[in-house]
Design an enzyme around this catalytic site. Structure first.
Site, mmCIF file in Angstrom:
data_model
loop_
_atom_site.group_PDB
_atom_site.id
_atom_site.type_symbol
_atom_site.label_atom_id
_atom_site.label_comp_id
_atom_site.label_asym_id
_atom_site.label_seq_id
_atom_site.Cartn_x
_atom_site.Cartn_y
_atom_site.Cartn_z
ATOM 1 N N TYR A 1 -30.073 -3.094 -39.586
ATOM 2 C CA TYR A 1 -29.334 -2.163 -38.728
ATOM 3 C C TYR A 1 -28.524 -2.929 -37.685
ATOM 4 O O TYR A 1 -27.342 -2.644 -37.454
ATOM 5 C CB TYR A 1 -30.325 -1.222 -38.047
ATOM 6 C CG TYR A 1 -29.712 -0.215 -37.094
ATOM 7 C CD1 TYR A 1 -29.063 0.915 -37.582
ATOM 8 C CD2 TYR A 1 -29.806 -0.385 -35.716
ATOM 9 C CE1 TYR A 1 -28.509 1.852 -36.716
ATOM 10 C CE2 TYR A 1 -29.254 0.545 -34.834
ATOM 11 C CZ TYR A 1 -28.611 1.657 -35.335
ATOM 12 O OH TYR A 1 -28.071 2.578 -34.476
ATOM 13 N N SER B 1 -24.025 0.472 -31.286
ATOM 14 C CA SER B 1 -25.381 0.613 -30.745
ATOM 15 C C SER B 1 -25.648 -0.567 -29.825
ATOM 16 O O SER B 1 -24.943 -1.590 -29.874
ATOM 17 C CB SER B 1 -26.401 0.610 -31.902
ATOM 18 O OG SER B 1 -27.718 0.389 -31.438
#
Length: 523
Positions: A414, A401
């Site tokens: 995350y 990501s």
């Protein structure tokens, strides 16, 4: 920060660097030091109390692999100390053969310790603020292929600490976050570390580190104190060979508010396994792979989506499309899914690790799905692909990501997991591994993409007061999953081994990383 008369909790205080650090805190005038560790070192406790009779020194057992043990340890410490000004998260292991334990102790335990400590320190709730220092490693700065799992966990620590050093958190908690990255240090952690490599065939290469120049634990402990006394919030510091160096970071990505490629891998006739294929980006990627003429497509996901499966089979009748249920958090389930897939299609050329979750309120699940599951899937797939053992080689694409490139404070857990993915994938792309396995590794870092993963980010933050950050991110410009999928498949055709690619707002950008550390060997 003046350490005189301060209260300190040191997690992992009986380790090599830990014991040296505890001594330096006491030498700097700390009033009360509580050591958290798995077992008590009575000899060390006697020596500390004898040499520093004016200080209070306690030991409380803790098992960082158990959240309830962490909670109980901090509760007991505060009952005895009243408060603490400094927390050092210093527990760590380097044993890549123990994947779960490495991630649990080095990363997950550190995150739980931090989140357990913050309510006691929180200035907005009557606490005194203070400093949390997280011990990462040079392996949290540089990819270290021989120890790919250890490197993944340590990159996660570095990213998590930088996230927590965001100004909005400091304004709320009054807690300064620092990360130190020790170089090779003479401790038991690196003793016979050639036995701790990710793969046994690398042990002979790892023996070279026996000749590396190492610093003493005492030097590292002294420099740790210097960083605590003078370091800036969010700072990352390399402590190597007696020197302290602040690490600068080049910004890789910023959120945006309101190339031409020649294929070098022909996907026609190839066999592809896609994990998380019914997700937002996943189901679009399935179509793109099928449009390229893949022969067999295997979908792994937690539950079958019969409508999507039927639509794909109708749209691409020439391809064989299979689904196998699997749970990315269960090693046995991963193993069984690959066994069934290979039994059905014979071999696979491409694996996409695409399972993901973004919800920082679910700490364990975030690490298990985004990082540990991906590592287990990779290590399960490699024996089937291994060219040195009769396999065909191939390509593994790991989906990270932009939060795995740039610390993203609003989703710090995350971001930590995704930094781990980026580091692990870069480590696995080492030429030595490629020569052995014949498998290329590519890291894909999508920007904000219009999928359920990023819906209502404000409800998925660690701290309620940070919902304002999540709400702002909810308004950020997004790309469509279709364009993201198109670019992912382009990179399956054209990406180079070890490449890290940002896919944001329809554009592809290869990310370059500076070399932050190299070992120094005795001539």
């Amino acid at each position: 920060m003046d350490l005189k008369d301060k209260n300190v909790i040191y997690s992992g205080g009986f380790g090599g660097i830990g014991l040296a650090g505890v001594r330096e805190f006491l030498n700097s005038g700390a009033k009360y030091v509580t050591i958290l560790d798995l077992n008590e070192n009575k000899e060390a406790m006697f020596e500390l109390k004898t040499s520093h009779p004016g200080a209070k020194i306690d030991f409380i057992p803790v098992d960082l692999a158990k959240k309830e043990s962490i909670t109980a340890a901090f509760k007991s410490a505060v009952e005895k100390m009243g408060h603490f000004d400094v927390l050092v998260n210093g527990c760590g292991i380097c044993k890549d053969s123990e994947v779960d334990l490495t991630i649990q102790i080095n990363l997950l335990g550190l995150i739980h310790s931090t989140l357990t400590a913050l309510p006691y320190m929180d200035k907005s709730s009557g606490g005194r603020g203070g400093t949390i220092l997280n011990i990462s490693s040079i392996c949290g700065l540089e990819i270290t292929p021989l120890y790919a799992i250890y490197a993944a966990s340590k990159h996660g620590i570095t990213a998590f600490t930088r996230c927590m050093g965001d100004q909005i958190y400091f304004d709320r908690f009054g807690v300064r976050f620092l990360a130190i990255c020790p170089g090779l240090t003479k401790t038991n952690l690196i003793k016979d570390n050639y036995l701790s490599t990710t793969f046994k065939f690398c042990q002979e290469i790892a023996k070279r580190y026996r000749h590396a120049i190492v610093q003493s634990a005492e030097e590292c402990g002294k420099n740790m104190i210097k960083v605590i006394e003078t370091g800036k919030n969010g700072g990352v510091y390399l402590l190597d060979l007696g020197n302290v160096e602040e690490i600068p970071y080049k910004r890789q990505w910023v959120v945006t508010y309101e190339t031409h490629y020649k294929p070098n891998m022909d996907l026609k006739g190839k066999n592809v396994i896609y994990e998380g294929g019914f997700g937002g980006i996943g189901q679009r990627c399935l179509r793109e792979f099928l449009a390229k003429g893949v022969k067999n497509l295997v979908i792994f996901d937690l539950q079958e989506n019969a409508d999507i499966l039927q639509d794909l089979r109708t749209s691409y009748p020439e391809a064989n499309i299979f689904f196998f249920a699997f749970d990315i958090t269960d090693k046995n389930s991963i193993t069984a899914a690959f066994e069934k897939a290979v039994e059905k299609i014979g071999h696979f050329d491409v694996l996409v690790n695409g399972c993901g979750l973004m919800d920082d309120t679910k700490v364990e699940l975030m690490i298990e799905i985004n990082l540990m599951g991906l590592i287990h899937s990779t290590l399960t797939a490699l024996p089937y692909m291994n060219k040195s053992n009769g396999g065909r080689g191939g390509l593994i694409i790991n989906i990270s990501s932009v939060a795995g490139l740039e610390p993203t404070a609003v989703v710090a857990v995350y971001s930590a997991a995704k930094h781990g993915v980026t580091a692990f994938t870069r480590a696995m792309a080492n030429p030595h591994y490629y020569k052995h396995f014949g498998v290329s590794f590519i890291t894909i870092c999508p920007g904000i993409t219009e999928t359920n993963l990023v819906a209502n980010i404000h409800d998925k933050v660690i701290f309620k007061f940070a919902e304002v950050l999540g709400a702002r991110l909810d308004t950020a410009e997004r790309q469509s999953p279709e364009v993201c999928a198109q670019n992912l498949v382009k990179l399956a055709e054209t990406g180079k081994n070890g490449g890290v690619y940002m896919l944001d707002l329809g554009e592809i950008k290869e990310i370059t990383f500076p070399t932050m550390w190299t070992p120094v060997f005795n001539s």
